[in-house]
Enzyme design. Structure first.
Site, PDB file in Angstrom:
ATOM      1  N   HIS A   1      11.991 -28.619 -14.908  1.00 33.95           N
ATOM      2  CA  HIS A   1      13.148 -29.148 -15.633  1.00 33.95           C
ATOM      3  C   HIS A   1      14.076 -28.020 -16.099  1.00 33.95           C
ATOM      4  O   HIS A   1      15.256 -28.275 -16.371  1.00 33.95           O
ATOM      5  CB  HIS A   1      12.696 -29.927 -16.875  1.00 33.95           C
ATOM      6  CG  HIS A   1      12.523 -31.403 -16.665  1.00 33.95           C
ATOM      7  ND1 HIS A   1      13.444 -32.174 -16.005  1.00 33.95           N
ATOM      8  CD2 HIS A   1      11.538 -32.264 -17.069  1.00 33.95           C
ATOM      9  CE1 HIS A   1      13.039 -33.451 -16.001  1.00 33.95           C
ATOM     10  NE2 HIS A   1      11.877 -33.521 -16.639  1.00 33.95           N
TER      11      HIS A   1
ATOM     12  N   ASN B   1      11.812 -29.133 -23.585  1.00 37.00           N
ATOM     13  CA  ASN B   1      12.739 -28.375 -24.426  1.00 37.00           C
ATOM     14  C   ASN B   1      12.920 -26.948 -23.905  1.00 37.00           C
ATOM     15  O   ASN B   1      11.957 -26.300 -23.519  1.00 37.00           O
ATOM     16  CB  ASN B   1      12.189 -28.291 -25.855  1.00 37.00           C
ATOM     17  CG  ASN B   1      11.608 -29.603 -26.308  1.00 37.00           C
ATOM     18  OD1 ASN B   1      12.322 -30.581 -26.397  1.00 37.00           O
ATOM     19  ND2 ASN B   1      10.292 -29.636 -26.541  1.00 37.00           N
TER      20      ASN B   1
ATOM     21  N   ALA C   1       4.802 -34.990 -22.018  1.00 35.83           N
ATOM     22  CA  ALA C   1       5.265 -33.664 -22.418  1.00 35.83           C
ATOM     23  C   ALA C   1       6.781 -33.679 -22.494  1.00 35.83           C
ATOM     24  O   ALA C   1       7.412 -34.658 -22.100  1.00 35.83           O
ATOM     25  CB  ALA C   1       4.816 -32.613 -21.413  1.00 35.83           C
TER      26      ALA C   1
ATOM     27  N   HIS D   1       6.097 -29.919 -13.683  1.00 41.75           N
ATOM     28  CA  HIS D   1       7.233 -30.823 -13.917  1.00 41.75           C
ATOM     29  C   HIS D   1       8.112 -30.305 -15.065  1.00 41.75           C
ATOM     30  O   HIS D   1       9.321 -30.171 -14.912  1.00 41.75           O
ATOM     31  CB  HIS D   1       6.694 -32.224 -14.230  1.00 41.75           C
ATOM     32  CG  HIS D   1       7.753 -33.245 -14.501  1.00 41.75           C
ATOM     33  ND1 HIS D   1       8.227 -34.109 -13.535  1.00 41.75           N
ATOM     34  CD2 HIS D   1       8.448 -33.540 -15.633  1.00 41.75           C
ATOM     35  CE1 HIS D   1       9.158 -34.888 -14.060  1.00 41.75           C
ATOM     36  NE2 HIS D   1       9.307 -34.563 -15.339  1.00 41.75           N
ATOM     37  N   GLU D   2       7.483 -30.024 -16.191  1.00 40.58           N
ATOM     38  CA  GLU D   2       8.280 -29.587 -17.352  1.00 40.58           C
ATOM     39  C   GLU D   2       8.929 -28.239 -17.066  1.00 40.58           C
ATOM     40  O   GLU D   2      10.076 -28.004 -17.435  1.00 40.58           O
ATOM     41  CB  GLU D   2       7.425 -29.514 -18.621  1.00 40.58           C
ATOM     42  CG  GLU D   2       6.669 -30.783 -18.980  1.00 40.58           C
ATOM     43  CD  GLU D   2       7.507 -32.054 -18.985  1.00 40.58           C
ATOM     44  OE1 GLU D   2       8.719 -31.975 -19.246  1.00 40.58           O
ATOM     45  OE2 GLU D   2       6.948 -33.138 -18.711  1.00 40.58           O
TER      46      GLU D   2
HETATM   47  N1  B3K Z   1      11.831 -35.841 -20.504  1.00 41.43           N
HETATM   48  C1  B3K Z   1      10.585 -36.203 -21.133  1.00 41.43           C
HETATM   49  C2  B3K Z   1      10.493 -37.646 -21.462  1.00 41.43           C
HETATM   50  C3  B3K Z   1      11.157 -38.035 -22.730  1.00 41.43           C
HETATM   51  C4  B3K Z   1      10.854 -39.472 -23.082  1.00 41.43           C
HETATM   52  C5  B3K Z   1      11.672 -39.945 -24.215  1.00 41.43           C
HETATM   53  N2  B3K Z   1      11.313 -41.280 -24.612  1.00 41.43           N
HETATM   54  C6  B3K Z   1       9.409 -35.801 -20.317  1.00 41.43           C
HETATM   55  C7  B3K Z   1       9.633 -35.588 -18.879  1.00 41.43           C
HETATM   56  O1  B3K Z   1       9.990 -36.458 -18.133  1.00 41.43           O
HETATM   57  O2  B3K Z   1       9.489 -34.479 -18.449  1.00 41.43           O
HETATM   58 ZN    ZN Z   2      10.689 -35.202 -16.635  1.00 38.28          ZN
END
Ligand code: B3K
Ligand code: ZN
Length: 885
Positions: free
Chosen positions: A308, A272, A269, A304-305
């Site tokens: 972030h 953004n 995932a 997790h997302e």
């Molecule tokens: N930040 C993204 C991972 C992106 C990978 C790019 N190759 C998912 C995560 O760790 O939440």
């Molecule tokens: Zn992550």
């Protein structure tokens, strides 16, 4: 992707950008093969950068149609713009507007980076360097801009138009069949967090009210008809939002939070800002199609997302070397969340299993790298277990060292001080140095030295003096580029267990002559190569319980007696170490068996071990914990313990024999558990119900291994009548252990029952790919031609070819090299379509040097064949070259 140069990017070369882009206005006209993107960039010289430098914007495979500077057309034929770069040799030394029109073909984008088509949608993926596949930009995480995005599309093709932030306008375009929406994101962000989706999707909606009373509209967008499968994800999202407020004091900051699930996605995932894009595997669930493990993963990835938003988005990374600043910390946060939602003890066991299975082999092989790397050729190859899982362990260790209070204070400082910035590991650590009033310079070595340290422990009990002396020492093997290492700060959480009387009160007396070791929390800090601790007033010889809760990501060597291990399994107050003692016992037994099998003898057998498991099975009140104790280390875990001259066939024989012995000898308690734990009443995905199902299914699997006729009968009955995917796939797995006509019939009927549900068929692919029999490769090859398989879809690739390479130790490592050749061919073919997924698949070779010589030779020639193939992507070239170095 970096195509322009084979020079590594180095941390020590970091320089602040010479230009900044304050504002980005995007206008995207979606069309299947000719999408038009107009980017209006407000650029200015960075007062902290060097004056009078050229402006160099990144591109990747771009076609520029028109470029203006403050409204004046630039001559595209003058050579300042190529597909991979836009250079203004002497840009204005004041703020100016650069407007760039590019044209993209989302349908032809098989790399799934930048803007691409998936199912009935257009979607984007920009991390790490995908934004440069949409427009020319300073594609680096320390350039933060405010974005406004206008999206336009055919109403019929893309009724839903989404981007980051809040929607500020929408409407039809008069006289056409098209419409538009405008989104505005007030939070400055790096371009890797940009996202846009346009599609014909179903959706579910809900609301979350933050603790300060702000209403947030929540939406989850999925394929039409799958709406009901998204309700668990929505529930997990609301729980995540509430948890982050109470556990970390973090509140959501926009009016909208949307999630879109797509079926073609390179990883799990993407976080953004305000618009998370998910692999649908981590959104869609129903009892009949998703296992308990799937539910747990969905909960964890949604969290997790979401987390972030603060650790990654509000505070982002200065450069990609700091990737663990957001990933390690966010994994730590999602582990804490899952531990609070479920059973902390069982969760810890599962997390450590993952760390050992994924990260330890990485750290022990040619792909080992620092949690903060100091150079990279292709950043996408650094989204690894080391950055994520070991990154999370370091933070957990920090919390153990400085205590909960100082840790919480440090986190608050970090959020206060670095909000809105692109930060570094030093910034992060400085907050804890301040909150704990402690120098963390030596601790920071965890970020700068790779490899798993080994802690060796010896103990002497002196009954006359009533002392128990522990000698601890740490050592680390060389890793690529690091021949020697400095000592780490290693928190050793320990207890001394006196049989059924449990923990002794710890009173440490002296250390190398010095006295007064502080043992209040039962934690010893090992900061030097060697340390001796003498415990006084110890009435009996205790069994040492070391690294409770897995207090540091190290390997431990201690010569526990069998009776120590039995004592710890039964009486340790730390449940992680109760489980660990059973694993240590099993590992020891399995290593002995492997030796015996290789010498042409029979696998070893140890009644004390089986008895220890019997006691847990009969007395433990926690089925999920018991299931963990009954699950032996995997074949790859055993291989890792052996370390060199590994023979996967001998390991398989040894492990299979021990499973058979457990199933046979414990058939009574296992059958009793199976009967007792039957699900009555409606399905619930909660941890307690899932725990009961897990023990029941572990019991079933062991009974079939032990060839208990009743077990085989129960497995067939469970397969025929299962009402959950957990039970159905577990029964199919049990039945698949041995070749039989029934197995083939069951596999066929599973396919017929679930044809059309790609995520369920992935389980069917994976299960067959992991059958440990010589026919497996032929079966996998045949399945690559199955209509449900596609090399273009990462989930299919991972479930069939990935599962074979990572989950079928005997067949992937077949001594004739056929498994290696198959995977190498697949990597080469896939590399032309999707280099990122191809490189990830190739990493399955990472432990090749530890194999016995015949297999080692075969693996090496497969790797050399890949290395010598023309036209490799930088992604695959990087992995293959490091693997062979
Ligand atoms: N930040 C993204 C991972 C992106 C990978 C790019 N190759 C998912 C995560 O760790 O939440
Ligand atoms: Zn992550």
């Amino acid at each position: 992707m970096r195509t322009d140069t084979a020079e590594p990017v180095r941390l020590k070369d970091y320089r602040v950008p010479d230009h900044l882009i304050d504002k980005v206005d995007l206008d995207v006209k979606l069309r299947a093969t000719a999408t038009q993107v107009t980017a209006r960039l407000s650029i200015k010289p960075n007062p902290k950068g060097r004056p009078d430098t050229p402006l160099v914007l990144d591109g990747d495979g771009l076609a520029a149609r028109r470029i203006t500077l403050d409204g004046v057309d630039l001559d595209l034929a003058s050579g300042f713009v190529t597909p991979s770069q836009l250079t203004l040799t002497s840009p204005p030394q004041r703020p100016f507007i650069l407007e760039i029109e590019t044209e993209l073909d989302p349908t032809a984008n098989t790399r799934l980076m930048g803007l691409y088509r998936t199912g009935h949608a257009y979607c984007t993926q920009c991390e790490a360097e995908g934004f440069r596949r949409i427009t020319y930009f300073l594609d680096r995480p320390d350039v933060l801009s405010v974005y406004t995005t206008r999206i336009e599309a055919e109403v019929s093709e893309a009724p839903a138009l989404l981007s980051n932030g809040n929607k500020i306008a929408e409407g039809k375009i008069d006289g056409t069949s098209r419409h538009f929406a405008v989104w505005s994101d007030p939070f400055p962000k790096p371009c890797y967090l940009f996202a846009l989706v346009g599609g014909d999707l179903g959706s579910i909606h809900d609301e979350f009210v933050t603790r300060s009373g702000r209403r947030v509209a929540l939406g989850i967008y999925v394929e039409h008809g799958k709406e009901a499968f998204a309700t668990y994800a929505m529930d997990a999202l609301k729980r995540s939002m509430a948890w982050d407020e109470t556990a970390f004091g973090r509140e959501y900051d926009l009016d909208v939070f949307n999630i879109v699930a797509v079926s073609d996605f390179n990883m799990g995932a993407m976080e953004n800002k305000g618009l998370n894009v998910f692999n649908d595997k981590y959104v869609l669930a129903s009892p009949a199609t998703a296992t308990d493990a799937d539910y747990a993963h969905i909960e964890a990835v949604i969290a997790h997302e979401y987390f972030h938003n603060w650790t990654g988005n509000r505070i982002t990374c200065r450069d990609w070397f700091q990737l663990c600043l957001k990933e390690g910390l966010t994994v730590f946060r999602d582990h804490e969340f899952s531990s609070d939602m479920r059973s902390r003890a069982v969760h810890r066991i599962a997390d450590v299993r993952t760390l050992r299975a994924q990260q330890f082999p990485e750290d022990a092989g040619p792909l080992a790298h620092n949690v903060r790397p100091d150079a990279y050729l292709e950043i996408n190859n650094f989204y690894t277990a080391t950055i994520y899982e070991k990154g999370a362990e370091i933070i957990r260790m920090l919390k153990v060292l400085i205590g909960d209070e100082a840790f919480a204070k440090g986190m608050d400082l970090y959020f206060e001080r670095f909000d809105g910035t692109a930060a570094t590991i030093e910034d992060f650590i400085s907050c804890f140095a301040e909150s704990a009033q402690r120098d963390l310079t030596q601790f920071s070595r965890w970020y700068n030295q790779s490899g798993t340290p080994l802690v060796s422990v010896t103990a002497v009990y002196d009954p006359a003096a009533r002392t128990f002396t522990l000698d601890l020492s740490q050592s680390s093997k060389p890793t690529p580029g690091q021949p020697t290492k400095e000592p780490f700060v290693i928190p050793v959480e320990l207890g001394l267990v006196a049989g059924e009387h449990g923990d002794l009160k710890l009173r440490a007396g002296e250390e190398d002559g010095a006295s007064g070791v502080e043992l209040g929390r039962g934690i010893i800090e090992l900061t030097t190569p060697r340390r001796r601790i003498v415990f006084r007033d110890v009435p009996v010889r205790p069994s040492p319980s070391l690294f409770r809760g897995f207090s540091a990501p190290v390997r431990v060597e201690y010569d526990w007696s069998e009776s120590d291990l039995v004592t710890l399994v039964a009486h340790d107050s730390d449940s992680f170490n109760r489980w660990q003692a059973a694993q240590t016992f099993a590992t020891r037994l399995l290593l002995r068996s492997v030796e015996a099998v290789r010498a042409g003898g029979a696998p070893a057998y140890e009644p004390n071990f089986i008895d220890a498991l019997r006691i847990v099975t009969e007395t433990s009140a926690d089925p999920a914990f018991t299931a963990q104790v009954l699950t032996l280390p995997g074949e790859a875990d055993i291989a890792r313990e052996i370390g060199q001259d590994v023979d996967p066939d001998a390991i398989h024989v040894a492990r299979k024999a021990l499973r058979a012995a457990i199933g046979h000898d414990l058939s009574q308690p296992l059958l009793a558990a199976y009967a007792r734990l039957e699900d009555k009443g409606p399905y619930s995905p909660d941890a307690a119900a899932a725990g009961r199902r897990s023990l029941r299914n572990v019991a079933l699997d062991l009974l079939v291994s032990g060839e208990i006729p009743e077990g085989v009968r129960l497995a067939a009955a469970q397969f025929a009548s299962a009402s959950t995917m957990t039970d159905e796939i577990a029964a199919l797995g049990a039945l698949s252990q041995a070749a039989s006509a029934e197995r083939e019939t069951a596999l066929e009927s599973f396919y017929q029952n679930h044809a059309g549900d790609a995520l369920v068929i992935d389980k069917w692919f994976a299960l067959q790919a992991m059958i440990a029999e010589p026919g497996a490769l032929a079966r996998v090859k045949k399945l690559t031609a199955h209509p449900a398989f596609s090399l273009a879809n990462p989930n299919r690739v991972r479930s069939l070819i990935g599962a074979f390479a990572a989950g079928n130790q005997t067949q992937f490592n077949a001594p004739d090299g056929s498994g290696y050749d198959f995977v190498a061919d697949a990597v080469l073919e896939l590399d032309r379509k999707n280099p990122q997924v191809a490189a990830r698949l190739l990493a399955a070779f990472r432990s090749w040097r530890s194999l016995e010589s015949v297999r080692r030779g075969q693996a090496e020639s497969a790797l050399r064949r890949v290395a010598g193939s023309p036209g490799l992507s930088p992604d695959v070239r990087d992995i293959v070259e490091r693997s062979l170095a």
